[in-house]
Design an enzyme around this catalytic site. Structure first.
Site: not given
Ligand code: GLA
Length: 387
Positions: A124, A126, A171
């Site tokens: 999620l 973090s 993210d």
């Molecule tokens: C993690 C990475 C993101 C992305 C996802 C998969 O969350 O931090 O940048 O690559 O995996 O979509």
């Protein structure tokens, strides 16, 4: 996960009152995984679980940080900015501070209390929430500011350099930029981002945590990223104008990937088809066609499982169990995979049936328990100054 009231907890640790509070949300990705680092489209939403930072500027020349999650306190002298070797989470803090300084921000000493409602390694986001939370706290203490996109890029770079995680931009950008009630459609090549209203009608998005923990600094994520880079280099040797894997038209996939190894061709197929699914999902979500959104989510899981091999038996079990429930439109792994969470689009009245189905399927095969988390859309990270 319960978190103490940030202001009271700060006072108990440091005495006095904090001058500001930061709330940096986690995220759940509706669709579009393992495409951000290939220039693809993603559609995450910020959720109402967050990293919380209570802080104030000081003239001590040190950053004192208390992590309520790890029950640890570290001192980071501004003169050296070296992470505490016994506290791995501290690398994120030092990384962000170092990059802010490189960016020209005149850092101040700070007292920071950090709490988290996000399970570390739970898929999620973090880490991004911690990075953005600390960066906004340092900017508030220094009376400085940074554009949301620059802030996201800086936090991603800190994660690359200091945590050794070769993550994409999804993210961090979701955390800094998503408006409440919306998902954020991000073109990870141009970094153009557009909010997409979540017209969920009588359905909701449910997150199921497998309890299996992953680290994206670990081998599998980095290996997938490397395979995508190798595939792009091989494709460019024949088609020099290929901008990114995500831009390859689906109807040209067979031609373009024809000379790759079968494994690399599958990785590319995932990236190209997933990007197309994200494009369609954004439009379907806006027009309220939730059954089709669910179908694309289910297809996305199959592609991540079979072509990209980013799932694991626990996530597959949760998705399969969810898909047997009447009223579940779609379910897929979400985030980096290899553990972490599943997201399902479910009619409100079917949520309790989903809980039961998932619990019994999971417990009959695995020793741990899967937790169904109620998550709702929340707005981007923000700072509140206290008087
Ligand atoms: C993690 C990475 C993101 C992305 C996802 C998969 O969350 O931090 O940048 O690559 O995996 O979509």
């Amino acid at each position: 996960m319960t978190v103490p009231d940030a202001t009271a907890a700060f006072s108990e640790i440091f005495g006095g009152r904090p001058a500001f509070l930061v709330r940096a949300p986690g995220r759940v990705n509706l669709i579009g995984d393992h495409v951000d680092y290939c220039g693809g489209l993603v559609l995450p939403m910020a959720i109402d679980r967050a990293v919380l930072v209570a802080g104030r500027g000081t003239d001590t020349g040190t950053v004192e940080v208390h992590s309520s999650l790890y029950e640890q306190r570290v001192r980071i002298p501004l003169a050296s900015l070296v992470p505490d070797a016994d506290s791995p989470w501290c690398r994120y803090v030092v990384g962000v501070l170092t990059l802010l300084r490189r960016h020209g921000v005149a850092l101040r000493g700070m007292d920071l209390w950090i709490g988290s409602q996000l399970p570390p390694g739970g898929g999620l986001s973090s880490s991004a929430a911690l990075e953005v939370g600390v960066a906004l706290a340092a900017l508030a203490a220094a009376d400085s500011d940074l554009d949301k996109r620059e802030l996201a890029l800086l936090c991603r770079d800190a994660e690359h350099e200091f945590a050794g995680s070769p993550c994409g931009i999804m993210d961090q950008l979701c955390c800094t930029s998503t408006p409440q009630g919306h998902a954020l459609l991000i073109d990870c090549q141009s970094l153009y981002a557009r909010p997409v209203a979540l017209r969920l009608g009588d359905t909701e998005l449910v997150v199921i945590d497998s309890g299996v923990r992953h680290s994206i600094a670990g081998g599998e994520y980095a290996l997938r990223r490397r395979q995508c880079e190798l595939a792009l280099a091989a494709i460019r040797a024949r088609f020099p104008h290929t901008g990114s894997l995500a831009q390859i038209p689906i109807d040209e996939l067979a031609d373009i990937t024809g000379t790759l190894t079968p494994l690399l061709a599958k990785r590319v197929r995932h990236v190209a088809t997933e990007t197309e699914r994200v494009r369609q999902t954004a439009l379907l979500l806006e027009s309220g066609n939730l059954e089709e959104v669910g179908r694309l989510m289910a297809d996305s899981h199959v592609s991540l499982r079979d072509d990209f091999k980013a799932s694991c038996p626990e996530l597959d079990c949760l998705v399969d169990a969810a898909m047997t429930v009447d009223g579940v439109f779609g379910a897929r792994m979400t985030g980096g995979g290899f553990g972490g969470c599943v997201i399902a689009l479910v009619r409100n009245e079917a949520v309790s049936g989903l809980r039961t189905a998932v619990a019994s399927a999971y417990e009959s095969r695995f020793s741990g328990q899967a937790e169904v988390l109620a998550v709702h859309s929340a707005g981007a990270a923000r700072v509140s100054h206290l008087s």
